[in-house]
Write a protein that holds these residues in place. Structure first.
Motif, mmCIF file in Angstrom:
data_model
loop_
_atom_site.group_PDB
_atom_site.id
_atom_site.type_symbol
_atom_site.label_atom_id
_atom_site.label_comp_id
_atom_site.label_asym_id
_atom_site.label_seq_id
_atom_site.Cartn_x
_atom_site.Cartn_y
_atom_site.Cartn_z
ATOM 1 N N THR A 163 1.019 1.337 -3.116
ATOM 2 C CA THR A 163 2.300 1.533 -2.441
ATOM 3 C C THR A 163 3.295 0.528 -3.007
ATOM 4 O O THR A 163 2.972 -0.663 -3.119
ATOM 5 C CB THR A 163 2.158 1.318 -0.913
ATOM 6 O OG1 THR A 163 1.174 2.212 -0.403
ATOM 7 C CG2 THR A 163 3.472 1.544 -0.194
ATOM 8 N N ILE A 164 4.477 1.019 -3.372
ATOM 9 C CA ILE A 164 5.535 0.153 -3.903
ATOM 10 C C ILE A 164 6.825 0.460 -3.136
ATOM 11 O O ILE A 164 7.228 1.610 -3.034
ATOM 12 C CB ILE A 164 5.767 0.398 -5.412
ATOM 13 C CG1 ILE A 164 4.472 0.197 -6.211
ATOM 14 C CG2 ILE A 164 6.873 -0.530 -5.939
ATOM 15 C CD1 ILE A 164 4.565 0.603 -7.676
ATOM 16 N N GLY A 165 7.466 -0.588 -2.627
ATOM 17 C CA GLY A 165 8.716 -0.429 -1.882
ATOM 18 C C GLY A 165 9.912 -0.195 -2.798
ATOM 19 O O GLY A 165 9.799 -0.189 -4.025
ATOM 20 N N ASP A 166 11.066 -0.030 -2.199
ATOM 21 C CA ASP A 166 12.315 0.256 -2.913
ATOM 22 C C ASP A 166 12.726 -0.901 -3.838
ATOM 23 O O ASP A 166 12.488 -2.071 -3.530
ATOM 24 C CB ASP A 166 13.460 0.482 -1.920
ATOM 25 C CG ASP A 166 13.214 1.670 -0.998
ATOM 26 O OD1 ASP A 166 12.437 2.582 -1.373
ATOM 27 O OD2 ASP A 166 13.794 1.683 0.106
ATOM 28 N N ALA A 194 -9.226 -1.563 -3.980
ATOM 29 C CA ALA A 194 -8.763 -1.507 -2.588
ATOM 30 C C ALA A 194 -7.245 -1.340 -2.642
ATOM 31 O O ALA A 194 -6.631 -1.381 -3.706
ATOM 32 C CB ALA A 194 -9.142 -2.788 -1.848
ATOM 33 N N GLU A 195 -6.637 -1.189 -1.496
ATOM 34 C CA GLU A 195 -5.200 -0.946 -1.422
ATOM 35 C C GLU A 195 -4.390 -2.115 -1.985
ATOM 36 O O GLU A 195 -4.714 -3.276 -1.755
ATOM 37 C CB GLU A 195 -4.802 -0.711 0.034
ATOM 38 C CG GLU A 195 -3.331 -0.446 0.223
ATOM 39 C CD GLU A 195 -2.934 -0.293 1.684
ATOM 40 O OE1 GLU A 195 -1.752 0.020 1.901
ATOM 41 O OE2 GLU A 195 -3.759 -0.499 2.580
ATOM 42 N N THR A 222 -8.320 -6.522 -6.924
ATOM 43 C CA THR A 222 -8.821 -6.324 -5.558
ATOM 44 C C THR A 222 -10.346 -6.333 -5.494
ATOM 45 O O THR A 222 -10.908 -6.253 -4.412
ATOM 46 C CB THR A 222 -8.315 -4.997 -4.962
ATOM 47 O OG1 THR A 222 -8.816 -3.927 -5.758
ATOM 48 C CG2 THR A 222 -6.802 -4.958 -4.890
ATOM 49 N N GLY A 223 -11.015 -6.418 -6.618
ATOM 50 C CA GLY A 223 -12.476 -6.386 -6.619
ATOM 51 C C GLY A 223 -13.081 -7.630 -7.221
ATOM 52 O O GLY A 223 -12.491 -8.289 -8.080
ATOM 53 N N PRO A 258 -7.931 -5.845 -0.027
ATOM 54 C CA PRO A 258 -6.569 -5.447 -0.408
ATOM 55 C C PRO A 258 -5.699 -6.634 -0.805
ATOM 56 O O PRO A 258 -5.995 -7.784 -0.471
ATOM 57 C CB PRO A 258 -6.032 -4.781 0.854
ATOM 58 C CG PRO A 258 -6.830 -5.359 1.963
ATOM 59 C CD PRO A 258 -8.187 -5.685 1.397
ATOM 60 N N ILE A 259 -4.629 -6.326 -1.516
ATOM 61 C CA ILE A 259 -3.613 -7.314 -1.886
ATOM 62 C C ILE A 259 -2.283 -6.824 -1.319
ATOM 63 O O ILE A 259 -1.960 -5.647 -1.418
ATOM 64 C CB ILE A 259 -3.504 -7.466 -3.414
ATOM 65 C CG1 ILE A 259 -4.742 -8.178 -3.962
ATOM 66 C CG2 ILE A 259 -2.219 -8.203 -3.812
ATOM 67 C CD1 ILE A 259 -4.778 -8.268 -5.475
#
Length: 184
Positions: A77-80, A93-94, A111-112, A127-128
């Protein structure tokens, strides 16, 4: 049987789930190699579109540079208004990157890891989270389970092994806070 053979036989993924079918994994691998990692497509908008097609959640006006490595886009997931250079996102992981964040050249988000104390060398994933306004410098590394809080900076080649405080500037291996980030 020697110890090395025994360790290889006992490797334990601890129920790891890639989050996608084998077909999707294969399709992503070839698409990633040919179009995303290769640098053949220099246009950010097309790279964003490809990542979204494979399940990445990407906000508006995100810049992605050619040469990016993303292990599983459906766990990203990347924000604006964020900027992602040719870095490595090893997201077993996420990984959540906030708005107005920057991940610089050759940075690694990992993440691993493995539990070296177990004979099965058990896989560990965490997750990070990179919060809004944070900056991960060139060749810096963010380890599993780390949160880089709002507007923190991890400088060139630093290694984040613990959460970074908001508006802190961190350097070294392991990264330590060297000063506050003042934004004028």
């Amino acid at each position: 049987m020697n110890k090395e053979t025994q360790l290889q036989k006992n490797f334990d993924k601890k129920g790891f789930n890639a989050g996608a079918s084998s077909l999707k994994l294969i399709c992503w691998y070839f698409t990633s190699v040919m179009f995303v990692r290769s640098g053949i497509i220099p246009f950010s908008s097309i790279l964003v579109m490809i990542l979204r097609m494979f399940g990445a959640k990407i906000g508006k006006d995100v810049r992605i540079k050619p040469g990016l490595y993303v292990h599983y886009p459906w766990k990203l997931t990347i924000g604006d208004h964020s900027w992602i250079a040719e870095c490595r996102i090893e997201n077993l992981a996420e990984v959540r990157i906030g708005s107005n964040a920057c991940i610089s050249q050759q940075a690694m988000l990992l993440t691993g890891n493995h539990d070296y104390k177990k004979t099965g060398f058990d896989l560990i994933t965490k997750p990070i989270i990179i919060e809004n306004g944070a900056w991960i410098g060139a060749r810096a590394i963010v380890c599993p389970g780390i949160t880089v809080k709002s507007h923190a900076v991890l400088t060139v080649a630093a290694v984040a092994t613990k959460d970074l405080e908001p508006y802190g500037i961190y350097q070294g291996n392991p990264a330590v806070k060297v000063k506050d980030r003042i934004i004028s």
